[in-house]
Design an enzyme around this catalytic site. Structure first.
Site, PDB file in Angstrom:
ATOM      1  CE1 TYR A 112       6.277  -8.288 -12.949  1.00 48.59           C
ATOM      2  CE2 TYR A 112       5.943  -8.752 -14.589  1.00 48.59           C
ATOM      3  CZ  TYR A 112       6.164  -8.141 -13.632  1.00 48.59           C
ATOM      4  OH  TYR A 112       4.998  -7.103 -12.763  1.00 48.59           O
ATOM      5  CB  ALA A 158      -1.117   0.512   1.211  1.00 49.75           C
TER       6      ALA A 158
END
Length: 229
Positions: free
Chosen positions: A147, A13
């Site tokens: 990734y 966040a």
């Protein structure tokens, strides 16, 4: 507002996308808990309850944090798994440690946070989990193996957990962005056309929709959010 009365936890966040999600969820009327591995956010996060220094790769830490959030917010209706990172590195010239790192940060955190959240989401009348995957997971190119593999894992986690929870009033979906318009991405690709990329706020709006009652019939979806890439 679409999320009035809801309690939402957001991982990762304190980063660019995570902060945008926190802002959008708050604007939609929800109470928010902001979770991150770092200690403090880089920018104000409104009235969000802050949970810094959390290693979501550790199951015990993830469980304690989600339990604390449910207690502080008076329950939990939704989890948004934003936490993640990117590395471009070829297999030949790189290290297998990168594969372990991206697995832990991109996939294990989402799995651990989801596992910790489910007992609380079961108490909600409309539980929601939204994961942040990646469009690049569909086909890897040179340097993108670690990734893409980790984000492909996020997609399979989304599908499997959606099927697991489909009869328990919890939906599980993922957004698959192309390139997100963040400062690090601009620095890495200074000659790119930034206006073609997905803005964090645009991606956050899609996430808010998936958290809402209007998306109650959607589960197991992998939603491309490509901008004009």
């Amino acid at each position: 507002m679409m999320l009035t009365g809801k309690c939402v936890a957001v991982t990762g966040a304190f980063g660019s996308l995570g902060a945008a999600v926190v802002e959008a969820v708050q604007k939609a009327g929800a109470r928010v808990a902001a979770i991150d591995r770092t200690a403090t956010p880089h920018e104000p996060l409104g009235d969000a309850a802050l949970f810094g220094n959390v290693d979501l790769g550790d199951m015990a830490s993830a469980q304690k944090t989600l339990d604390d959030i449910a207690q502080k917010l008076g329950g939990l209706d939704a989890l948004v798994n934003v936490a993640g990172m990117f590395r471009w590195e070829t297999l030949v010239d790189g290290s297998l440690d990168t594969w372990d790192l991206l697995y832990r940060v991109n996939l294990r955190t989402a799995a651990a946070a989801s596992k910790a959240a489910v007992p609380h989401l079961l108490k909600s009348t409309a539980g929601r989990i939204v994961n942040v995957g990646a469009g690049a997971a569909g086909k890897a190119t040179a340097g993108m193996g670690a990734y893409a593999a980790s984000k492909a894992g996020v997609a399979r986690l989304t599908e499997a957990l959606a099927d697991e929870l489909k009869d328990q009033h919890i939906t599980v979906n993922a957004v698959l962005p192309s390139i997100i318009d963040t400062a690090p991405n601009r620095a890495d690709m200074p000659t790119a056309e930034f206006d073609r990329w997905v803005k964090p706020a645009q991606l956050a709006d899609v996430i808010v929709f998936l958290l809402s009652d209007q998306a109650a019939a959607i589960t197991g979806a992998l939603v491309p959010v490509n901008g004009r890439v």
